[in-house]
Design an enzyme around this catalytic site. Structure first.
Site, PDB file in Angstrom:
ATOM      1  N   TYR A 158       5.517   8.683  55.705  1.00  0.00           N
ATOM      2  CA  TYR A 158       4.939   9.077  57.330  1.00  0.00           C
ATOM      3  C   TYR A 158       3.849  10.597  56.707  1.00  0.00           C
ATOM      4  O   TYR A 158       2.748  10.409  57.047  1.00  0.00           O
ATOM      5  CB  TYR A 158       5.953  10.222  57.927  1.00  0.00           C
ATOM      6  CG  TYR A 158       5.030  11.569  59.457  1.00  0.00           C
ATOM      7  CD1 TYR A 158       4.512  10.375  60.500  1.00  0.00           C
ATOM      8  CD2 TYR A 158       4.181  12.622  59.567  1.00  0.00           C
ATOM      9  CE1 TYR A 158       3.842  10.824  61.361  1.00  0.00           C
ATOM     10  CE2 TYR A 158       3.730  12.879  60.241  1.00  0.00           C
ATOM     11  CZ  TYR A 158       3.538  12.192  61.760  1.00  0.00           C
ATOM     12  OH  TYR A 158       2.888  13.246  62.219  1.00  0.00           O
ATOM     13  N   LYS A 162      -0.086   9.804  56.766  1.00  0.00           N
ATOM     14  CA  LYS A 162      -0.991  10.814  57.464  1.00  0.00           C
ATOM     15  C   LYS A 162      -2.156  11.135  56.149  1.00  0.00           C
ATOM     16  O   LYS A 162      -3.375  12.169  55.977  1.00  0.00           O
ATOM     17  CB  LYS A 162      -0.159  11.863  57.609  1.00  0.00           C
ATOM     18  CG  LYS A 162       0.500  11.773  58.960  1.00  0.00           C
ATOM     19  CD  LYS A 162      -0.749  11.287  60.003  1.00  0.00           C
ATOM     20  CE  LYS A 162       0.658  10.832  61.364  1.00  0.00           C
ATOM     21  NZ  LYS A 162      -0.064  10.308  62.346  1.00  0.00           N
TER      22      LYS A 162
HETATM   23  P1  NAP Z   1       4.145  10.039  71.302  1.00  0.00           P
HETATM   24  O1  NAP Z   1       4.663  11.039  72.014  1.00  0.00           O
HETATM   25  O2  NAP Z   1       5.984   9.169  70.292  1.00  0.00           O
HETATM   26  O3  NAP Z   1       3.567   8.481  71.823  1.00  0.00           O
HETATM   27  C1  NAP Z   1       2.960   8.113  70.563  1.00  0.00           C
HETATM   28  C2  NAP Z   1       1.819   6.551  71.054  1.00  0.00           C
HETATM   29  O4  NAP Z   1       1.919   5.686  70.342  1.00  0.00           O
HETATM   30  C3  NAP Z   1       2.404   6.558  72.653  1.00  0.00           C
HETATM   31  O5  NAP Z   1       1.524   6.498  73.198  1.00  0.00           O
HETATM   32  C4  NAP Z   1       2.602   4.741  71.684  1.00  0.00           C
HETATM   33  O6  NAP Z   1       2.387   3.900  73.081  1.00  0.00           O
HETATM   34  C5  NAP Z   1       1.698   4.776  70.970  1.00  0.00           C
HETATM   35  N1  NAP Z   1       2.317   3.640  69.724  1.00  0.00           N
HETATM   36  C6  NAP Z   1       3.050   3.663  69.138  1.00  0.00           C
HETATM   37  N2  NAP Z   1       3.143   2.425  68.243  1.00  0.00           N
HETATM   38  C7  NAP Z   1       1.981   2.323  68.871  1.00  0.00           C
HETATM   39  C8  NAP Z   1       1.426   0.999  68.390  1.00  0.00           C
HETATM   40  N3  NAP Z   1       1.534   0.045  66.891  1.00  0.00           N
HETATM   41  N4  NAP Z   1       0.106  -0.184  68.443  1.00  0.00           N
HETATM   42  C9  NAP Z   1      -0.245   0.771  69.911  1.00  0.00           C
HETATM   43  N5  NAP Z   1      -0.104   2.081  70.036  1.00  0.00           N
HETATM   44  C10 NAP Z   1       1.223   2.806  69.405  1.00  0.00           C
HETATM   45  O7  NAP Z   1       3.540  10.541  69.698  1.00  0.00           O
HETATM   46  P2  NAP Z   1       2.700  12.114  69.410  1.00  0.00           P
HETATM   47  O8  NAP Z   1       3.478  13.044  69.796  1.00  0.00           O
HETATM   48  O9  NAP Z   1       1.841  12.627  70.641  1.00  0.00           O
HETATM   49  O10 NAP Z   1       2.033  11.158  68.723  1.00  0.00           O
HETATM   50  C11 NAP Z   1       0.779  11.291  68.622  1.00  0.00           C
HETATM   51  C12 NAP Z   1       0.388  10.869  67.256  1.00  0.00           C
HETATM   52  O11 NAP Z   1       0.078  12.502  66.747  1.00  0.00           O
HETATM   53  C13 NAP Z   1       0.778  10.582  66.217  1.00  0.00           C
HETATM   54  O12 NAP Z   1      -0.018   9.868  64.807  1.00  0.00           O
HETATM   55  C14 NAP Z   1       1.591  11.736  65.313  1.00  0.00           C
HETATM   56  O13 NAP Z   1       2.043  11.223  64.291  1.00  0.00           O
HETATM   57  C15 NAP Z   1       0.693  12.562  65.943  1.00  0.00           C
HETATM   58  N6  NAP Z   1       1.119  13.955  65.345  1.00  0.00           N
HETATM   59  C16 NAP Z   1       2.176  14.589  66.173  1.00  0.00           C
HETATM   60  C17 NAP Z   1       2.879  15.694  66.262  1.00  0.00           C
HETATM   61  C18 NAP Z   1       3.798  16.023  67.103  1.00  0.00           C
HETATM   62  O14 NAP Z   1       4.626  17.232  66.436  1.00  0.00           O
HETATM   63  N7  NAP Z   1       3.796  15.195  67.775  1.00  0.00           N
HETATM   64  C19 NAP Z   1       2.723  16.267  64.614  1.00  0.00           C
HETATM   65  C20 NAP Z   1       1.397  15.619  64.549  1.00  0.00           C
HETATM   66  C21 NAP Z   1       0.531  14.393  64.868  1.00  0.00           C
HETATM   67  P3  NAP Z   1       4.071   3.485  73.943  1.00  0.00           P
HETATM   68  O15 NAP Z   1       4.231   4.668  74.607  1.00  0.00           O
HETATM   69  O16 NAP Z   1       3.127   2.281  75.062  1.00  0.00           O
HETATM   70  O17 NAP Z   1       4.597   2.307  72.847  1.00  0.00           O
END
Ligand code: NAP
Length: 255
Positions: A158, A162
């Site tokens: 990861y 990133k």
């Molecule tokens: P999340 O709640 O798990 O949501 C992930 C989203 O990505 C969902 O809408 C999912 O779609 C979609 N997705 C995953 N794989 C995909 C693919 N191959 N093609 C199209 N859509 C895909 O995640 P989140 O926490 O909101 O994270 C969003 C971003 O923020 C990510 O890049 C993550 O690394 C980054 N981030 C998150 C955090 C945190 O603490 N949450 C911190 C830093 C960075 P479906 O639901 O339709 O499957």
């Protein structure tokens, strides 16, 4: 009446059905942008979000597609361009979360992470860019993570993805600035989403102990940064940047 910050703009947001992508999409629509909502599996959530966005009087288009795949990504961008005529903003947000020590990590787990979190950013950007260059305008916002700068145990794949996103974005910014296009990252700390909910209680306890503000962030605290970077003139001067929405340092650390 006060003019909305993204009035008349069109935006494609990947992984918009849940979490951070959902919040960014909603905030964009609230500020007047037409939104293209990409999802992978959560069709109902994507449709519900589209209806919520339409209440702001904007157009909302839902497109299923796996952004780790070239064919899906090309189709996603083509459909968005066909429907909206052009795209002003691309938010590469989609991502996954898996964990393993490197010594046990399967090659498949590594490949899936790199494809979902890094290859996807290249693919979407690659297919959107020609139309942005032609119009001499564009805003590309890539959701990285502060772990891409810090590193984390059991998350080397990861963090590598990133860190790759951050390097890609800095390079892209240098290439496309001449065409009126900016490229920036957002690097959130731990944010309350399904991704975070999947972590163990022990992981969460240890994580909280690392944070200078001892709580997890909310998706509503990430979305305004995306609005800023997409808005004119507010975001026009920022490119190649990685705002860390909240840091990961222990309170007593100074660097
Ligand atoms: P999340 O709640 O798990 O949501 C992930 C989203 O990505 C969902 O809408 C999912 O779609 C979609 N997705 C995953 N794989 C995909 C693919 N191959 N093609 C199209 N859509 C895909 O995640 P989140 O926490 O909101 O994270 C969003 C971003 O923020 C990510 O890049 C993550 O690394 C980054 N981030 C998150 C955090 C945190 O603490 N949450 C911190 C830093 C960075 P479906 O639901 O339709 O499957």
């Amino acid at each position: 009446m006060k003019r909305k910050k993204l009035e008349g703009k069109t935006a494609l947001i990947t992984g918009a059905s849940r979490g951070i992508g959902r919040a960014i999409t909603y905030a964009f629509a609230e500020e007047g942008a037409n939104v293209c909502i990409n999802y992978l599996r959560s069709e109902e959530a994507a449709e519900t979000l589209a209806n919520a966005c339409r209440h702001f009087g904007v157009r909302a288009l839902v497109i299923q597609g796996d952004v780790s795949k070239e064919k899906d990504t090309r189709g996603l961008v083509e459909q968005a361009l066909r429907e909206f005529g052009h795209l002003d903003v691309l938010v590469n947000n989609a991502g996954i979360n898996t964990m393993s020590f490197v010594e046990n990590m399967s090659v498949q787990m590594w490949d899936e992470m790199i494809a979902s979190d890094l290859r996807s950013v290249f693919l979407c950007t690659r297919f959107v860019l020609p139309s942005m260059i032609q119009r001499r305008y564009g805003r590309i916002i890539n959701v990285a993570s502060q772990l891409g700068q810090k590193g984390a145990v059991e998350m080397a794949h990861y963090c590598a993805a990133k860190a790759g996103v951050i390097g890609f974005t800095r390079s892209l910014a240098r290439e496309v600035g001449q065409y009126g296009i900016t490229a920036n990252c957002i690097a959130p700390g731990p944010i309350e989403t399904d991704m975070l909910a999947a972590e163990s209680e022990e992981w969460k306890k240890n994580k909280l102990a690392e944070l200078p503000i001892p709580r997890f962030g909310s998706v509503k605290e990430v979305a305004p940064t995306a609005v800023l970077l997409a808005a004119d003139p507010d975001g026009a001067i920022y490119t190649g940047q990685t705002p860390v929405s909240y840091t990961h340092l222990r309170a007593h650390e100074t660097t």
